[in-house]
Design an enzyme around this catalytic site. Structure first.
Site, short mmCIF file in Angstrom:
data_model
loop_
_atom_site.label_atom_id
_atom_site.label_comp_id
_atom_site.label_asym_id
_atom_site.label_seq_id
_atom_site.Cartn_x
_atom_site.Cartn_y
_atom_site.Cartn_z
N CYS A 95 0.83 -1.20 0.00
CA CYS A 95 0.00 0.00 0.00
C CYS A 95 0.86 1.25 0.00
O CYS A 95 1.64 1.48 0.92
CB CYS A 95 -0.93 0.01 1.21
SG CYS A 95 -2.00 1.47 1.24
N LYS A 104 3.03 -9.36 0.01
CA LYS A 104 2.95 -8.55 -1.20
C LYS A 104 3.88 -7.37 -0.99
O LYS A 104 3.85 -6.72 0.06
CB LYS A 104 1.54 -8.03 -1.46
CG LYS A 104 1.47 -7.12 -2.69
CD LYS A 104 0.10 -6.53 -2.89
CE LYS A 104 0.14 -5.57 -4.08
NZ LYS A 104 -1.12 -4.84 -4.22
N ASN A 141 1.83 -8.33 -10.10
CA ASN A 141 0.78 -7.36 -9.80
C ASN A 141 1.14 -6.03 -10.44
O ASN A 141 2.30 -5.65 -10.46
CB ASN A 141 0.63 -7.22 -8.28
CG ASN A 141 -0.46 -6.25 -7.88
OD1 ASN A 141 -0.21 -5.34 -7.09
ND2 ASN A 141 -1.65 -6.44 -8.37
N GLY A 142 0.12 -5.35 -10.96
CA GLY A 142 0.30 -4.04 -11.55
C GLY A 142 0.24 -4.09 -13.06
O GLY A 142 0.71 -5.03 -13.68
#
Length: 137
Positions: free
Chosen positions: A7, A46, A108-109
């Site tokens: 985050c 993550k 991810n992304g």
């Protein structure tokens, strides 16, 4: 149990969590080690990439794996790439992490369509893709 160190929002900085906790590498590794050695369920993490420092990212990934992380999701951006400064996702960095580890790596992304999923898997060699809701629309 998933430890979300991805985050990049300001509230995570104020709360000392998310991508900001990555700056405290020893603490993160200790948390993963403590969880992995005391839980009967897998511990996953993550992360985001460190800015302009893939070697540092790789060192942390190895340390997380050694501490007992069972699966690692890698967001191919840094914590500085959010909102107005998102920029492109670094699939090559994810591929480098994937090649260096023995645990499953999830990319991810940069994934908004099914074609993006296919491209991401092809470019990264990742074991899977974590996507935003955009890919579901």
């Amino acid at each position: 149990v998933d430890l979300n160190l991805g985050c990049p929002q300001g509230i995570a900085r104020r709360g000392r969590y998310g991508a900001y906790l990555l700056e405290e590498e020893d603490l993160v590794v200790d948390i993963v080690r403590k969880l992995a050695s005391n839980l009967e369920v897998p511990v996953t993490c993550k992360i985001r990439l460190f800015q302009n420092d893939l070697d540092r990212t790789l060192r942390l990934c190895h340390r997380l794996e050694d501490a007992g992380c069972a699966m690692l999701t890698v967001h191919g951006r840094t914590r500085f790439q959010n909102k107005q400064t998102v920029g492109s996702c670094n699939f090559q960095a994810i591929a480098t992490v994937k090649a260096a580890l023995h645990i499953p790596v999830i990319a991810n992304g940069g994934v908004a369509t099914f074609e993006d999923v296919e491209r991401c898997l092809h470019l990264t060699g990742a074991d899977g893709v974590m996507s935003s809701e955009a890919a579901l629309e």
